[in-house]
Design an enzyme around this catalytic site. Sequence first.
Site, PDB file in Angstrom:
ATOM      1  N   LEU A 105       0.865  -1.169   0.000  1.00 26.68           N
ATOM      2  CA  LEU A 105       0.000   0.000   0.000  1.00 26.68           C
ATOM      3  C   LEU A 105       0.905   1.223   0.000  1.00 26.68           C
ATOM      4  O   LEU A 105       1.970   1.212   0.633  1.00 26.68           O
ATOM      5  CB  LEU A 105      -0.913   0.012   1.240  1.00 26.68           C
ATOM      6  CG  LEU A 105      -2.040  -1.012   1.296  1.00 26.68           C
ATOM      7  CD1 LEU A 105      -2.773  -0.913   2.636  1.00 26.68           C
ATOM      8  CD2 LEU A 105      -3.026  -0.808   0.150  1.00 26.68           C
ATOM      9  N   ASP A 106       0.479   2.282  -0.677  1.00 28.14           N
ATOM     10  CA  ASP A 106       1.281   3.494  -0.759  1.00 28.14           C
ATOM     11  C   ASP A 106       1.500   4.105   0.622  1.00 28.14           C
ATOM     12  O   ASP A 106       0.754   3.838   1.565  1.00 28.14           O
ATOM     13  CB  ASP A 106       0.604   4.527  -1.666  1.00 28.14           C
ATOM     14  CG  ASP A 106       0.412   4.013  -3.080  1.00 28.14           C
ATOM     15  OD1 ASP A 106       1.153   3.107  -3.488  1.00 28.14           O
ATOM     16  OD2 ASP A 106      -0.489   4.527  -3.771  1.00 28.14           O
ATOM     17  N   LEU A 107       2.484   4.980   0.710  1.00 32.16           N
ATOM     18  CA  LEU A 107       2.816   5.641   1.973  1.00 32.16           C
ATOM     19  C   LEU A 107       1.608   6.331   2.583  1.00 32.16           C
ATOM     20  O   LEU A 107       1.376   6.266   3.797  1.00 32.16           O
ATOM     21  CB  LEU A 107       3.942   6.665   1.731  1.00 32.16           C
ATOM     22  CG  LEU A 107       4.450   7.442   2.938  1.00 32.16           C
ATOM     23  CD1 LEU A 107       5.160   6.522   3.916  1.00 32.16           C
ATOM     24  CD2 LEU A 107       5.379   8.571   2.488  1.00 32.16           C
ATOM     25  N   THR A 109      -1.589   5.690   1.907  1.00 28.54           N
ATOM     26  CA  THR A 109      -2.786   4.842   1.874  1.00 28.54           C
ATOM     27  C   THR A 109      -2.839   4.009   3.141  1.00 28.54           C
ATOM     28  O   THR A 109      -1.824   3.520   3.624  1.00 28.54           O
ATOM     29  CB  THR A 109      -2.766   3.926   0.637  1.00 28.54           C
ATOM     30  OG1 THR A 109      -2.725   4.730  -0.542  1.00 28.54           O
ATOM     31  CG2 THR A 109      -4.002   3.041   0.598  1.00 28.54           C
ATOM     32  N   HIS A 188       0.005   2.177  -8.162  1.00 28.54           N
ATOM     33  CA  HIS A 188      -0.891   3.314  -7.897  1.00 28.54           C
ATOM     34  C   HIS A 188      -2.196   3.200  -8.694  1.00 28.54           C
ATOM     35  O   HIS A 188      -2.745   4.209  -9.162  1.00 28.54           O
ATOM     36  CB  HIS A 188      -0.221   4.645  -8.258  1.00 28.54           C
ATOM     37  CG  HIS A 188       0.944   4.998  -7.388  1.00 28.54           C
ATOM     38  ND1 HIS A 188       0.983   4.774  -6.029  1.00 28.54           N
ATOM     39  CD2 HIS A 188       2.130   5.590  -7.699  1.00 28.54           C
ATOM     40  CE1 HIS A 188       2.132   5.203  -5.539  1.00 28.54           C
ATOM     41  NE2 HIS A 188       2.857   5.692  -6.529  1.00 28.54           N
TER      42      HIS A 188
END
Length: 234
Positions: A105-107, A109, A188
């Site tokens: 998961l993104d930073l 998110t 993403h």
Amino acid sequence: METIRLDKCVAQNYGCSRREAGILIRKGLVTVNGVPVRDAALKVSGADQVRNAEQDLEVVTREAPRYFMLNKPRGVITATDDSEHSTVMSCFWNEAGGLFPVGRLDLDTEGLLFVTDDGAWAHRVTAPSRKCPKVYEAELENPADPGLKEIFAAGVLLRGEKTPTLPADLEILAPNLVRLTIYEGRYHQVKRMFASQGNHVISLKRIAIGGIALPEDLLPGEYRPLTPEEAALF
């Protein structure tokens, strides 16, 4: 003392499939007690020191793999180690080593993330061929156009990609709040899908993976073991 095959040991601890572990072993990149070994069927136990020489990652032999769900908070990176940011593994400070996140998961998110020491299981969760559904809730900068339901269901071609996304299911919960189910995990992807239609994702949270939902009472940064029934879904 119980023993297991070397390729299974590497797969459980390194986050790869048994086939990928076998390739590492045949290349001579795995050592047992300091000696390169090319026999994937070699039996090892907890008394042996097994190391992936390619990334200098020590792995350990375990009798039973572990499976956790984490409510990933914003601001931590999905990795086992990072020189700039705290990682999701900081949430597991009281657990034994060998764990790694499944997917990413993104930073910025938050939400559901699996963490395990079973590489083969992780591979089953993330393998594109399995089309495991992942459900996200997103807050958008602009109200969601109802026409996005058909657009996302048909697949969209993202910038820099050669093939369109797989059909995705969009539910509009409020003018600026949506729930999107995707069946792949491109870089993403959710943010890029909305960006391709002229909208911007302000905040993003993953709330389910493959039928396992994030419990409402599991706070950001908290985790719990998966039940045997949950782990058996993959």
